[in-house]
Each structure stands twice: as C-alpha cells, then as structure tokens.
Design an enzyme around this catalytic site. Structure first.
Site, PDB file in Angstrom:
ATOM      1  CB  CYS A   1      -0.980  -0.013   1.174  1.00 50.86           C
ATOM      2  SG  CYS A   1      -2.259   1.243   1.007  1.00 50.86           S
TER       3      CYS A   1
ATOM      4  CG  HIS B   1      -3.121  -3.305   3.715  1.00 51.28           C
ATOM      5  ND1 HIS B   1      -1.974  -2.608   4.021  1.00 51.28           N
ATOM      6  CD2 HIS B   1      -4.000  -2.379   3.256  1.00 51.28           C
ATOM      7  CE1 HIS B   1      -2.154  -1.315   3.760  1.00 51.28           C
ATOM      8  NE2 HIS B   1      -3.371  -1.156   3.291  1.00 51.28           N
TER       9      HIS B   1
ATOM     10  CD  GLU C   1      -0.026  -5.154   5.698  1.00 51.77           C
ATOM     11  OE1 GLU C   1       0.086  -5.904   4.696  1.00 51.77           O
ATOM     12  OE2 GLU C   1      -0.161  -3.913   5.620  1.00 51.77           O
TER      13      GLU C   1
END
Lengths: 197, 296
Positions: free
Chosen positions: A78, A171, A173
């Site tokens: 991002c 993302h 994560e």
C-alpha cells in the site's frame, strides 16, 4: 535470514506478527544503522507522505535503495508500494524509485470506497487470496521486466514483482493468510543463495 | 462475479491500523491542514474551533460547516476526520455524505443524546470514539466504533487525564489476562460489556481495535509518554495551532511519536520550539465544565 520492517509509521506490528507466525523474528527499522545486515525489508502500509518525510529526514532513502541494488528483497504494501514506485501521479510524496512502475495514490476514492475482494494470484494457484484495499493505490504503468502477480477484474495490476522487489496495493498483513509473506521469505532465501534468480 | 465488499468492519478497523505510529492533528483551515500534512501528520481533524477555543467560548458546540470540511478535504491528500456530537446520527450521516474518512463521535462537542451513542454499524464510514477506561471503550466497540482514543481532557494542554485514562485501560487489560476464566462473567457485568468482547480482549492482550491517546498533548515528550504507556498513536488538538510555532512543533511531535523510545531524538526535536500552548490545569476546571465525563 534477517528481515527488517520499516517502523517509522503504519502497520509494521502486523507484518512482524505474520512473520513470527512463519518463524521469523524481524527487526524494527527507524534509523539507517538498523538496516545493516538485513537480507530483506518490508515497507508497511501507512501514510506515504509521513513515510516519505521521515525517510528523508532520517537518511533512510539511500541505504534502502542500496539494499535493492545489492539484490536484497524489498516489499512495499500500500503506502509501501507508493514508496517503491518510479513515479506517482502527484508531486508529493517523493518515491524511492526502486521499481519500474507508475502508481496512482488513493485510486479508488476515499475511505468509504475501501474494499475487500478475493484475487487470483498466479504464484498461488490454489485458493484465491483475500485482499484488503484501504484508500489503496493502483499501478498505472508496468515497465519491462516487471511481472504482474495479480490484477483486478478490470485488468489493473495490484501486485507486481521485479526481480528481488515486490509491491502490493493491498494488505496481506491484515489477514491471517501467510502465503504472501512466505513468498517474500522464499524470494529472500533465493536471493541470499545467489542474486538474479 | 467476484464479491466486492465495502464498509466492512475489516476495512474500517484496517484504516485505523494504517494510522498507527502517527499523529492526527486538529485543524480549522485549509492552510493549517497543509501545514499539518507537510509536518508529517497521518490525518487531520477538521473542525471550526479547536477544543481550547470551544472551552473559552462556551455555548453549544456542533458539527462544523460542511463548506469548511470540504475545503480541507480538497486541500490535502491525507485522510480527513470530522466530529459529530455524541448520539447525533444525522450529523454523522452528513459527514459520511461529505466523504470524510473517519467520524469522531466526540465529547468535545456538546452531546446531543445523554443516553445513546450513534449506532455506528449502520455506516460505511468508520468511527472513532473516546474512552476513560476499558468498559467505556468496549461499549463503543459494541456500537460499531472501529477505533478508540483515550479522552484525556481536551483543550487544556494538561496531560494528566490522558495518562490517567491510558493507565486505566492498560491496567484493566493486565487484570483481565491474569483473571481466572470463571470470574469473567462478573467482570463483564461490572464493566457493562459483552462477555464475548471481553474474552476477545483477554485473548489479544490489548484493545481489540487501534487505540490512540488524546486530550492534553502539548509537547513531543507528552506524545512519547503516551506512546510508551501503550498508545498506538496520538491526537493533538489545541497543542499545535495554539502554540508559538505550529509547523515546527507539529514536525517535532511527529518525530517524537516515531522515535518514542529514543530520548536523544526526543531531546533534539524538543529544542527551540518556542512557546507551548499556555494551557490550564485540569484541577482548576469546575467539575461541570470537564468534557471527558460527558458520556460513558
């Protein structure tokens, strides 16, 4: 294998948590000396203007660029992808120009337009990857030697690889899916065994 | 056809995760918003009057003029937040329609409802809410808040309430983690929260959404103090634009939040900042003029 996560601002703890699920203890990087000895670096999600200013102020731009030149792996998610770009559609922030891609910030609109969507990723030919896009950027130019790993149904690329460098609009994560982080670790291991693979 | 999901709790809470380790600054003009962005703010809070002025002016404090919010949205590329009154779901609807990135249902404005908060699940825009302790935080999350901030006492420049509230939250979480499982039901009842959310908090060992500190932060050291106490980031309201040199102070606070564990850097950025906001000691404020107890 030594992995660093840029910890200036953003969701670096989330990256560190997923890496630890894969058995990798990573290092938070806020100052140039913390980059020493790393095999790979993750630039997390966050605000790209903030990352850009603090990377300049704390002299992190050149050593990160050197890591990329020395075939260490660098992955931006991002805001991190914005920093990886060669050029962006606005004057600010100033990217690191590590990858031959052009990127548009906030490409989907404001926060109410943030979205989740399953993506087919060529490298993971099993189940789709659940991708989370938050005020996300998109790739608007892909240079030679850049491989598109995933794109939206309308054909816009959202995950790319150029040799030892990775960038994703979304993302990984923020999910529990470790495949992208494993892919990054595998790439890092390969680079450590011999650059250019 | 691939499902595209917008307005989910994941993208709401995820946006707050992107703000972590950052500073969100109160601004009242487009020019201030640009100063904040230039200084490295991760977002700005658009409002007509900073809390120190709201406090000084008295009267009813409401949502800001949409024109002013739109001017700020147009002037910066970072996220823009704006405040609605507690329980004023129409102000929240208006802010959502303007395209603000986060709504702060804030005790700094005069509450519109003394019993109910906005039912935030109905919105696509995410909400941040204030808390003084863990129970208050979890009640707001139940209503749909995707981000929490400890309240502190806004507009004072006095850090004492921010510290009190952050310590209260952290203490409650530590207590939860050592509590035997069979005592959780009573704890949930005492805190007036659901057992499910309490259990989740216990498992995570932290607030289940991002938790910033707010209310009284005026210096780089204040900001780093809140980070070391466990804040995920900080809101600075009156502390920047009520000080002598807003741009320098804003930039210094941003650096102090990134390097919150590095006293040498905090010392360096604290040099020659000029006048801090004058401030008022929270102890000198009459009980009925405190903002934090306005909702629970």
């Amino acid at each position: 294998m030594k992995i660093g996560v840029l910890a200036i601002q953003g969701d670096f703890i989330e990256h560190i948590a997923l890496l630890s699920k894969l058995g990798v203890i990573s290092r938070q990087v806020r100052l140039p000396e913390q980059l020493e000895g790393l095999d790979g670096l993750i630039i997390p999600g966050g605000e790209s203007t903030t990352l850009s200013r603090l990377m300049s102020m704390y002299h992190l731009r050149q050593p990160v660029a050197q890591m990329a030149q020395r075939h260490k792996t660098v992955w931006g998610t991002c805001a991190g992808m914005i920093m990886m770009a060669h050029e962006i559609t606005e004057e600010d922030p100033i990217p690191l120009q590590l990858m031959d891609i052009g990127v548009q910030r906030n490409a989907f609109g404001r926060q109410i337009d943030s979205f989740e969507q399953d993506l087919d990723i060529a490298e993971f030919n099993t189940t789709p990857f659940h991708a989370i896009f938050i005020r996300a950027p998109v790739i608007i130019r892909v240079g030679e030697g850049v491989k598109v790993l995933a794109e939206l149904p309308d054909g816009r690329p959202v995950a790319v690889r150029q040799g030892n460098l990775l960038a994703t609009s979304f993302h990984p994560e923020l999910t529990r899916d470790t495949r992208f982080h494993q892919y990054f670790l595998d790439l890092t291991a390969n680079q450590a065994n011999g650059p250019g693979q | 056809m691939v499902d595209v999901l917008t307005g989910t709790f994941t993208v709401k809470a995820g946006h707050a995760q992107m703000l972590k380790g950052g500073v969100i600054m109160d601004v009242v003009t487009a020019e201030q918003a640009q100063i904040a962005e230039e200084a490295g703010a991760v977002a700005v809070m658009a409002l007509e009057r900073v809390p120190a002025d709201i406090r000084a002016d008295g009267g009813v404090a409401r949502m800001s003029d949409p024109t002013m919010i739109l001017q700020i949205i147009d002037s910066v590329s970072i996220p823009v937040m704006a405040k609605c009154r507690i329980g004023h779901f129409v102000e929240a609807q208006v802010l959502e329609s303007l395209g603000v990135d986060y709504v702060d249902e804030s005790e700094v404005l005069t509450p519109a409802d003394e019993t109910h908060h906005v039912w935030k699940h109905d919105f696509k825009v995410p909400f941040v809410c204030g808390c003084r302790d863990l129970g208050e935080a979890l009640r707001r999350i139940s209503e749909g808040a995707a981000m929490i901030r400890t309240k502190g006492e806004a507009g004072t420049g006095d850090i004492v309430e921010a510290v009190r509230h952050m310590r209260a939250v952290q203490d409650a979480i530590r207590k939860l983690q050592t509590m035997p499982e069979d005592e959780l039901v009573v704890e949930a009842r005492n805190l007036a929260v659901s057992l499910e959310l309490l259990t989740k908090t216990r498992e995570l060992g932290r607030m289940p959404v991002v938790n910033f500190a707010a209310g009284g932060i005026a210096t780089p050291a204040d900001a780093a103090l809140m980070m070391q106490l466990g804040a995920d980031g900080v809101f600075v309201g009156s502390g920047i634009f009520k000080s002598g040199n807003p741009a320098t102070r804003a930039h210094a606070i941003v650096q102090a939040v990134t390097h919150y564990n590095n006293p040498e850097i905090i010392a360096e950025v604290s040099k020659n900042l000029g006048e801090a906001m004058v401030g008022i000691s929270t102890r000198s404020i009459p009980q009925d003029q405190l903002l934090a107890p306005r909702s629970s």
